[in-house]
Each structure stands twice: as C-alpha cells, then as structure tokens.
Design a protein around this motif. Structure first.
Motif, PDB file in Angstrom:
ATOM      1  N   ASP A  26       0.835  -1.200   0.000  1.00 52.78           N
ATOM      2  CA  ASP A  26       0.000   0.000   0.000  1.00 52.78           C
ATOM      3  C   ASP A  26       0.871   1.252   0.000  1.00 52.78           C
ATOM      4  OD1 ASP A  26       0.912  -0.684   2.550  1.00 52.78           O
ATOM      5  OD2 ASP A  26      -0.741   0.299   3.580  1.00 52.78           O
ATOM      6  N   ASP A  85      -6.022  -2.603  -2.896  1.00 55.83           N
ATOM      7  CA  ASP A  85      -5.171  -1.679  -3.634  1.00 55.83           C
ATOM      8  C   ASP A  85      -4.671  -2.352  -4.912  1.00 55.83           C
ATOM      9  OD1 ASP A  85      -5.369  -1.168  -0.863  1.00 55.83           O
ATOM     10  OD2 ASP A  85      -3.614   0.117  -0.866  1.00 55.83           O
ATOM     11  N   ARG A 108       5.368   4.238   6.027  1.00 54.98           N
ATOM     12  CA  ARG A 108       4.927   4.156   7.419  1.00 54.98           C
ATOM     13  C   ARG A 108       4.957   2.698   7.906  1.00 54.98           C
ATOM     14  NH1 ARG A 108      -0.883   5.843   5.548  1.00 54.98           N
ATOM     15  NH2 ARG A 108      -1.836   3.822   5.166  1.00 54.98           N
ATOM     16  N   HIS A 135       1.099   6.519  -2.307  1.00 59.58           N
ATOM     17  CA  HIS A 135       0.121   5.445  -2.425  1.00 59.58           C
ATOM     18  C   HIS A 135      -0.209   5.304  -3.897  1.00 59.58           C
ATOM     19  CE1 HIS A 135      -1.241   3.813   1.354  1.00 59.58           C
ATOM     20  NE2 HIS A 135      -2.389   3.412   0.823  1.00 59.58           N
ATOM     21  N   GLU A 167      -2.340   9.085  -0.851  1.00 59.38           N
ATOM     22  CA  GLU A 167      -3.372   8.147  -0.410  1.00 59.38           C
ATOM     23  C   GLU A 167      -4.740   8.833  -0.348  1.00 59.38           C
ATOM     24  OE1 GLU A 167      -2.547   6.793   3.522  1.00 59.38           O
ATOM     25  OE2 GLU A 167      -3.910   5.096   3.353  1.00 59.38           O
ATOM     26  N   MET A 200      -3.901   8.617   8.263  1.00 60.87           N
ATOM     27  CA  MET A 200      -3.692   7.860   7.032  1.00 60.87           C
ATOM     28  C   MET A 200      -3.440   8.851   5.918  1.00 60.87           C
ATOM     29  SD  MET A 200      -6.184   4.745   6.618  1.00 60.87           S
ATOM     30  CE  MET A 200      -6.154   5.342   4.974  1.00 60.87           C
ATOM     31  N   GLU A 221       3.349   0.176   7.837  1.00 63.85           N
ATOM     32  CA  GLU A 221       2.381  -0.722   7.231  1.00 63.85           C
ATOM     33  C   GLU A 221       3.035  -1.572   6.156  1.00 63.85           C
ATOM     34  OE1 GLU A 221      -2.074  -0.225   6.194  1.00 63.85           O
ATOM     35  OE2 GLU A 221      -1.479   1.584   7.249  1.00 63.85           O
ATOM     36  N   TYR A 279     -14.433  -1.382   4.270  1.00 61.73           N
ATOM     37  CA  TYR A 279     -13.830  -0.145   3.748  1.00 61.73           C
ATOM     38  C   TYR A 279     -14.628   0.449   2.586  1.00 61.73           C
ATOM     39  CZ  TYR A 279     -10.228  -3.218   5.666  1.00 61.73           C
ATOM     40  OH  TYR A 279      -9.547  -4.108   6.430  1.00 61.73           O
ATOM     41  N   TRP A 312     -13.246   3.467  -0.212  1.00 62.77           N
ATOM     42  CA  TRP A 312     -12.264   4.000   0.740  1.00 62.77           C
ATOM     43  C   TRP A 312     -11.635   5.305   0.240  1.00 62.77           C
ATOM     44  CZ3 TRP A 312     -11.545   2.822   5.554  1.00 62.77           C
ATOM     45  CH2 TRP A 312     -10.305   2.927   6.182  1.00 62.77           C
ATOM     46  N   TRP A 346      -1.934  -5.210   0.756  1.00 62.09           N
ATOM     47  CA  TRP A 346      -3.381  -4.975   0.783  1.00 62.09           C
ATOM     48  C   TRP A 346      -3.984  -5.381  -0.564  1.00 62.09           C
ATOM     49  CZ3 TRP A 346      -6.271  -3.877   4.948  1.00 62.09           C
ATOM     50  CH2 TRP A 346      -5.646  -3.340   6.080  1.00 62.09           C
ATOM     51  N   TRP A 354     -11.677  -6.162  -1.406  1.00 65.17           N
ATOM     52  CA  TRP A 354     -10.263  -6.508  -1.219  1.00 65.17           C
ATOM     53  C   TRP A 354     -10.043  -7.975  -1.612  1.00 65.17           C
ATOM     54  CZ3 TRP A 354     -11.714  -1.912  -0.171  1.00 65.17           C
ATOM     55  CH2 TRP A 354     -10.816  -0.907   0.152  1.00 65.17           C
TER      56      TRP A 354
HETATM   57  C1  BGC Z   1      -3.913   1.059   3.582  1.00 63.24           C
HETATM   58  C2  BGC Z   1      -4.792   1.025   2.373  1.00 63.24           C
HETATM   59  C3  BGC Z   1      -5.628  -0.211   2.562  1.00 63.24           C
HETATM   60  C4  BGC Z   1      -6.502   0.106   3.713  1.00 63.24           C
HETATM   61  C5  BGC Z   1      -7.617  -0.822   3.982  1.00 63.24           C
HETATM   62  C6  BGC Z   1      -4.781   1.301   4.762  1.00 63.24           C
HETATM   63  O1  BGC Z   1      -4.135   1.500   5.934  1.00 63.24           O
HETATM   64  O2  BGC Z   1      -2.868   1.937   3.458  1.00 63.24           O
HETATM   65  O3  BGC Z   1      -4.221   1.266   1.192  1.00 63.24           O
HETATM   66  O4  BGC Z   1      -6.259  -0.701   1.467  1.00 63.24           O
HETATM   67  O5  BGC Z   1      -5.765   0.343   4.872  1.00 63.24           O
HETATM   68  O6  BGC Z   1      -8.641  -0.042   4.315  1.00 63.24           O
END
Ligand code: BGC
Length: 932
Positions: free
Chosen positions: A473, A486, A477, A796, A781, A791, A479, A588, A591, A483, A538
């Motif tokens: 993603d 995405d 950060r 992104h 993002e 976020m 993470e 989500y 999103w 995902w 997703w």
């Molecule tokens: C990510 C997104 C991801 C999402 C899910 C985020 O924290 O960066 O790109 O798809 O979470 O909601």
C-alpha cells in the motif's frame, strides 16, 4: 534479409534462459518476426535436447513435438521426457508461415531445472547460537582440486540474506528472498557461480537480516498497540540460513557444499536491522576479509542447527522478479535548518535508501533519517511515518573516506536528514538508491498534454515504489502490507506499464496459501496481520489478478492454478449473503473519498454486493474458458440472481443508493475480537459504523461499469451521474479508490470521454492535477494534502488507476477480450477535444505494439505497429470530415464511403460510428485522413 519466417526472443516460462526452474512442464513462447512474405504462424516444431551438440544436430532427445499445426506462439506446454533436477536443457523452434512454407529455425535457448526434490537439500537451516540478534555472518572455507564445468548456488535466508563468495557479493538482488508466509512457502534463489569459484581455495559467506521472519520486538509491540486487529504473524526468533552449492567437474564427478555444523558464525557490523526502523551499522565491528579463504576464524563460534527449522516448502524464485537497486538518484538541494542538521531534497518521492560517503573519526556516529515531508521549519516531518523510525545509523571506523548503504531495511522518502556529520556535508555525500521489485518496464505513454504526462510519471514512481516483492500500500509508514484491494484496483494499470506475470504468479501462490478452509481470504497477503475475512472489494483480488494475467498473456495455466481459490472465494461470498445481498462483510468500501477516509457517500453493502457479482461473473467466465460448462452455467445463473437483487435493493428514485441505516446493524460488529475489553469493543464499533448519503457517484458508476442497469433506467442513472459530476461537483470526481478505478471507463463507454478528460486534467481539488500542483511527485493516499499521523501516505498507488485509461483511450491500445494475449489487438484512440497528440508503445508477449496519433488542422495521422502473428482492428477516427478520404502512406484506402482494396496487409474497411475500422495483418501502418 530473410524472406522466410523466423521465431525470435524465445522465452521459457516468460524468462530468458532461466536457471533453477521448478515448473515440471514449462511453457515456451516466442515472437514471430514479420517479413514481406510471411506474417503468421501456421505450425511449429519444438526440439528440446539434453546437450548443445544434440540440439545443433536437430536431435530432440528430450522432446520433439513434431510438426504441430497451430497458430499458438505463446505458452506452448512441454510434453517431453521427465525433466531432471538441476539439469540444463537446450531448445529451439521452427515455424511455418500462413502459406505452409517452412521457416528458419530459431537460435538456441536454454533452461535449467532447480532442486526439484526436497531430499536433494543435503544440509539444514543454521543460526547463531546467541540470544541477541546481531546481523550474523556465517562462513566456510573449501578447496577445489579439479577443473569446474558448472557450479550453482541454491540459497535462501530468513528474513534476508546476502551471499558472498571469495570477497564478492553474488548477484544483484537485495532484500532477498521474496516475502511469503514462511510457514507455508520459502523462496530460494539459484546463482550461476561457475566463474566466481577459484581453483583451490574458496570461502563462502552469508550475512543475515531479520526481515519479517524475525522482526524487531519493539515494532511488534508498537504495532500491536495501534489496534488489536493487527495481530502479527510471528515466525522464528532469529534469522536463519540455508545454502547448497553443487559443483560439477569436467571429469563428470560432483561435490556439494552446504550449510551444516561445519560452518562458523560471528556477529557482524550490523548491530540492528528492521524493515521499518532502519539499520544500525558499526564499521568498527567489520571483520575484514571474513568472506575470503584462510581468514582466521578461530575465535568464531560453531553454528547451531536452527531450532525450529522453518516449516515452509522450498520453492524456486526463478520466475519471480526480485528486488534490486534500479537507479541511482542525486539530491537536488541541501539546507541546514538548524546547526548540525542537514536536510537533503531529492526532488522525488521514492523507495529505497541512500548511499552515504564521508570521512569521520573512529567512533563518530552519523544518523540518516528519512521522511516524505518537511515541516514549516524545514525539518523533516516524520509524523506520517507513524511507528516506523526510518533511521539508519553509521559509526565510522576512521580509515579515510568510508562508504555505506544499508542492506536489510528500506524507506519511503523524498527528504533525508543527516546529523552528526563532521564538517559540512555537500550534495556529493549522499546518493539515492531506488529499490523495488525489478519488473521489466513494458509500457511507454506520451501525449501533448504535459499535465497528463506528469500524472503518468507520478503513477510510474508510485507503482514501482509499491512493488516490494508483494504489491504494498505504501513504502514509508509502519504498514507496507500486501493490501489486496489496492492491488486488484491497480492490476490493469500495472499490466500496461510492466511485465507483471511472474510477480503476480507468486503473489497468487501467497493468496492460495492464505485462503482458509471456508474460502475466506484476508485483506492483506501474506496475512502478516491476521485480518479475515476480507472486505469483498479486497478479497476479490484473488479473481481479478489472475484474470488480468490471462488477458495480457493468454495464460490459461494461471486460471487453472487458481480456479479452486476463485470459486471458493465466490462461494464464501454466497454463504455470507442474504437474499443475494452482502450485508456483513464490507469494512472499507469506497475508501478515501474526498474529505474522508471512510466511504461516507457510498454504502458498503452496495460495494460488497457489487463485488460479489463481479467475482461470480469472473468465475463464470473462467469456468467457460476452462471448458467447465456445467459450473459456468451455475455461476452464470447465480450472477443473474445477484444482479436482480442488486437492482431491487439499491435503485432509488434518483439513482443507485445504499441506505444502510435501514437495517440498523453496526458495521464494526464483525471486527470486534471476542476477548477485547468492553471499551475497545465500543471504540471499534463506533469507528467502523457509518451512515451513507445519496451523493454517491460510485453507487452509479459500479452498476454502469458491469452493464447491470435495467434498460429502462439506464438514461436516468447516467444522467444522475453526469449531473453529480458536472453540476453538484463542478466537473470533479467525488469518488474513493473504488469509484475512481471505474469512473473513466464508464464515462468513455457512455459517450462522455470529453468529461473524463476534464476530470483527468482537472487541477482544482479533488483531482490528480491538484496533487501535482501541491508538489506531489507520486500520488497521495488521500485527495487532500495531509501531514499528520493519520492515514496520509504521500506515496500510495490507489488513485493511479487512471493510467490504464491513458493507454486504452488516449493512445487507444486495447485487448480484444475474446482473443487474450494480444492475439487480436484493438487500436481505437479517442482524439479528445483539446488534445493534439497521444501515443503508446507496449512490449507484449507477441512483440511490440505501438499506436501514435497527431491531429492536423482538420485531419488526423495515425501510425500503428502490429507484431507478427497478431491481427488488429484499427479504428481510424473520421474527425467529422465530409467526403472523407483515408490514405495509408499516400495510397487511398477509403473513399466515397467505401474500402479501396489497395494496400497489402489491410484486409477490409468498414464504417463504425465515428470511425472507419480496418482489419489488418502484422506490419506498420501510417494512416492520414482528409477531405476530398
Ligand atoms: C492502507 C490502504 C488499505 C486500507 C484498507 C490502509 O491502511 O494503506 O491502502 O487498502 O488500509 O482499508
């Protein structure tokens, strides 16, 4: 000049002369070189031999396909003798042209198998017997007495390894092996080390990093505190290595060297390493010459057999492109916002690290910190990195100029801060190392609108920044996860820009590993955070990704390999539906729409149910392609029912809408861990409970995209969407990542390509142009510029979906869905008002396709290249010309509303709305329109 057909660019499993292959029935592909006589293949013969001599003598002792009448030049499956572990094979192909004339035989290519049998790994996983993890170094000396014919190293290490032989790093991979669920599958690499070995004395060394196998405990704790939903997958406590070197001598004898308790280990200069937090390197602890023979390792310890031994099955990484340093960037600017603090600006957000050089006294420490943003004082703003420290620390050994770049971490950044430098650093002290999975770049797009070119460029940077052995993603950060939403949204864009086949094939195996008995898949793969079941948008990645590989490569095997997974996910959705509507799975949805993180205007139920329909339709299509007629029928019928239920439920007076509050349920309920404390439960439920308005573009875009709208409602729905975009939002989109993926296609399909272009070139908020105006060098993002700890990644790829539209609509290169893999290409550019020219070049599995147009005062010039063994329908825009004449390089091919059969390769011409469509053979064409 050849006047007979020839096949070129021979690939085995999409790779050029691969070594270490573990496909037992590999597939062969080639391009057909076009000439004046022949353009198509009508038959082929493949020979596979066990030696170069045999193949040179046309003796296919391993496989002789015989002459096969087939036009197929892509993915022809090997059907010869059993392929032996570690053996090298030689192959070539002869083809016949459309008139049956025999062509030239290709050059010779090779492929070599990996270690096919787990028992062939003679050694075992080793580790350092020390509780602290300190970037261990493993070494072993060995002697070679005879002349070497061939030597291979099969190696892996968890989290990461670097293999060294006689003082040199082997290969150019970094952050290897690729990330998988190590309990299920572990990737190993194969290196040809024939030339790296010495006659007589040799030393092999392995350095290890922690990666995701043995993550930093602090990180684990910090992440767990963010939310209990993020329960982290934990493997071993320390890094481990596995290696086998197989050497074949000229006299036919063989030996192996492998990891066992004859190796020594010591802690190295890397005293800390973590993907998110950075690397700490103390050059004083370097062990000079440790990877060279006769190094004195008498004070090193004997290694331990790793306990436990990693569980995952060893799988070859050969067809999966690895992470590499792809480029070096040089900083554009350096400032000193505070005494002793130096901030570099690379002018580009990217993924990787810096190579630092400098002189310092022994023991002096330099801190290198990474961030995407600066704050008002010109210092780094590291807040959006959240828990990721993103700091490398180097301690000088004090021996003159020292050069350092980290090995076992990576960062997402544009700015770098250096603290602790003795003296004043200059631009020359650091270089940016751009790091990502090295997928070959296969697309090239350009047009006369510079804003679009820049958006395209930002998307390319954003895309590669997020290919780190899984599609991530974000790179900066805490993470950096695979995902699924995405990646599925971006699958089409990625497939236009890069050769993604090997990358996706591996990620699909990760998905199969992650799927649970009940068919559920997680939101992210590998399931490093345990988030089951996925939001339907997703999870449907497990269908969309194989589908795009199939479309771009005509790869039926990818469908076969993943069919069960696809079906199980579609069935899981059915099990979790009520009256064909998905009510509980959405988390989500659409999103990150403008101004929000959550899907505020678009109902999660609507998005989830739409994906249920989308998934079911793909299973139907795949079943049909695989000849499973009965199953196809079943999913087709199911899809029809979902469509009906979707329309019944969501069509309101003014368009589609999901008024979710009617069911009174709470979105967050299914996300609450059973044993969470009461307050935490409440917090989660509140966080995920949303109510929806009727101001959603996405709600109308989705059903229009899949042609679900009943005929009598279509105009009304379309009008609602257009009204919302043009009037309510003054020519702006109001979509999150899902709606944005489909909006351009929906507008174009319904005759609103000019409006789509307006959105693409919009420069006020929210738009891509707005991001660029605010200084973005990748994509954000969120539609808005944010710089806090929420976020708001500035790298992104989720809004990068528009790029596929540039290729399909502006340049006009399209796949005919009935003939995947560019067997029949559709070239149909839309000469948008306000755009003077556009074009693209694509390197496909069948060869290069190019489409390029330029407007004249009233006319258009369109140049097209179609590769050998492909056909194309080329749509030449009529440009509203009266008495239209179309010429191909000066010869009239269309006049008085009729096709003039003049130019070789152009078989027919027909009027189709705003175009004249020509059916053509392979070759290059140059069309010009004018008025008689
Ligand atoms: C990510 C997104 C991801 C999402 C899910 C985020 O924290 O960066 O790109 O798809 O979470 O909601």
């Amino acid at each position: 000049m050849w006047f007979i057909l020839k096949s070129i660019n021979l690939l085995c499993e999409y790779s050029l002369n691969p070594i270490g292959l573990d496909e037992k029935t590999p597939r062969f592909s080639w391009e057909v070189e076009v000439n004046d006589q022949g353009k198509f293949q009508s038959a082929y013969q493949i020979l596979v031999a066990s030696s170069r001599e045999k193949i040179q003598n046309n003796h296919g002792d391993v496989w002789d396909s015989g002459k096969v009448k087939s036009e197929q030049s892509v993915n022809n499956v090997f059907e010869g003798k059993l392929l032996e572990s570690g053996e090298k094979y030689f192959w070539k192909v002869k083809i016949w042209d459309e008139k049956g004339k025999e062509g030239l035989t290709s050059d010779i290519s090779t492929f070599e198998m990996g270690l096919l049998n787990p028992k062939e790994w003679e050694g075992y996983w080793i580790e350092q017997d020390d509780d602290e993890i300190k970037g261990p170094l493993f070494r072993k000396d060995f002697t070679i007495e005879k002349d070497i014919k061939r030597a291979r190293a099969y190696v892996t290490g968890l989290g990461y390894y670097e293999l060294r032989l006689n003082g040199q790093k082997i290969g150019d991979k970094v952050l290897d092996p690729g990330w998988t669920d190590y309990d299920k599958r572990i990737l190993y690499s194969t290196y040809d080390i024939t030339k790296d070995l010495n006659k007589r004395k040799n030393a092999v060394g392995i350095m290890l990093g922690n990666g995701r196998y043995a993550p930093d405990e602090e990180y684990v704790k910090k992440t767990a505190s963010v939310t209990p939903l993020h329960s982290l997958q934990v493997f071993g406590g320390k890094p481990v290595a596995l290696l086998q070197i197989n050497i074949e001598f000229c006299d036919g004898s063989k030996i192996s060297i492998y990891t066992d308790n004859n190796w020594k280990v010591a802690s190295g200069p890397i005293t800390f390493n973590d993907i998110y937090n950075g690397e700490v390197y103390d050059a004083r602890l370097e062990k000079e010459g440790w990877d060279i023979a006769d190094y004195d390792d008498s004070d090193w310890e004997i290694v331990s057999k790793a306990n436990p031994q990693p569980k995952g099955k060893l799988v070859s990484q050969t067809t999966f492109p690895t992470i590499k340093v792809s480029k070096t960037l040089y900083p554009k600017k350096i400032i000193s916002p505070k005494p002793g603090v130096y901030v570099y600006d690379f002018g580009q957000n990217f993924t990787g690290w810096v190579r630092f050089r400098g002189v310092g006294k022994k023991g002096v420490k330099v801190k290198i910190k990474y961030a995407e943003l600066l704050n008002n004082e010109g210092m780094l703003n590291t807040v959006p990195n959240r828990c990721a420290d993103a700091t490398d620390v180097y301690t000088f050994k004090g021996t003159g100029e020292e050069v350092y770049e980290p090995r076992f971490t990576y960062h997402g950044f544009r700015y770098v801060e250096i603290i602790g430098f003795s003296g004043t650093p200059s631009l020359k002290n650091i270089e940016g190392r751009v790091v990502h999975t090295a997928v070959p770049e296969t697309g090239n797009f350009f047009c006369s609108n510079n804003l679009i070119n820049k958006i395209h460029n930002n998307i390319l940077w954003g895309q590669v920044s997020n290919l780190m052995s899984v599609p991530t993603d974000c790179p900066q950060r805490d993470e950096r996860m695979g995902w699924m939403g995405d990646a599925q949204l971006l699958a089409e864009e990625a497939a236009y820009n890069f050769n993604m086949v090997g990358f996706y094939k591996k990620w699909l195996a990760d998905m199969r590993d992650a799927q649970q008995e009940d068919g559920s898949v997680p939101d992210l793969v590998p399931p490093y955070w345990h988030r089951y079941p996925a939001d339907p948008a997703w999870g449907t990645a497990c269908l969309v990704i194989p589908w795009y590989v199939y479309l771009f490569f005509n790869d039926k095997r990818i469908l076969e390999e993943n069919y069960l997974m696809m079906k199980k996910w579609a069935d899981f959705l059915q099990t979790n539906s009520k009256d064909n509507i998905i009510l509980e799975l959405g988390k989500y949805g659409d999103w990150c729409p403008p101004r929000h993180k959550h899907s505020v205007d678009t109902s999660l139920d609507l998005v989830s149910t739409w994906y249920y329909y989308h998934a079911t339709l793909i299973v139907y299509r795949v079943a049909k392609i695989l000849g499973k007629e009965k199953e196809a029928e079943k999913y087709n019928e199911r899809a029809a029912k979902i469509k009906e239920a979707f329309n019944d439920r969501f069509i309101e007076e003014d368009g589609y809408s999901g008024t979710q509050y009617e069911r009174g349920g709470n979105r967050g309920e299914n996300l609450v861990p059973k044993d969470a404390p009461e307050e935490e439960k409440e917090r989660i439920i509140k966080r995920w409970s949303k109510f929806f308005t009727e101001d959603s573009q996405t709600s109308n875009i989705l059903p229009l995209y899949l042609d679900m709208v009943p005929d009598n409602k279509k105009d009304q729905i379309l009008d609602a969407l257009i009204h919302n975009i043009t009037v309510v939002h003054s020519n702006h989109l109001n979509t999150g990542i899902i709606g944005t993926r489909y909006i351009m296609d929906v507008l174009t399909k319904n005759g609103y390509s000019d409006l789509a272009y307006k959105l693409a070139t919009q420069t006020t908020y929210p738009s891509w142009g707005y991001m660029l105006k605010e200084g973005a060098t990748t994509l954000w993002e969120r539609w808005e510029y944010l710089a806090d700890a929420g976020m708001n990644s500035h790298n992104h790829i989720t809004f990068g979906t528009v790029d596929a539209w540039f290729y399909k609509v502006l340049a006009g290169i399209n796949i005919d869905l009935s003939t995947p893999g560019f067997e029949e290409i559709v070239i149909k550019p839309i000469p948008i008002n306000g755009l003077d020219s556009a074009g693209a070049l694509l390197e496909t599995i069948r060869g290069v396709i190019s489409s390029k147009w330029q407007k004249g005062i009233e006319s258009i010039n369109l140049e097209v290249i179609i590769p050998g063994n492909s056909k194309a329908k080329i749509f030449v825009p009529k440009m509203d010309l009266e008495n239209l004449v179309i010429e191909e390089r000066g010869s009239i091919i269309w006049k008085d509303g009729e096709f003039k059969d003049k130019v070789s390769g152009i078989n027919s011409g027909n009027e189709e709305k705003n175009y004249v469509m020509f059916s053509v053979n392979p070759g290059s064409y140059n069309f010009t329109t004018k008025s008689k």
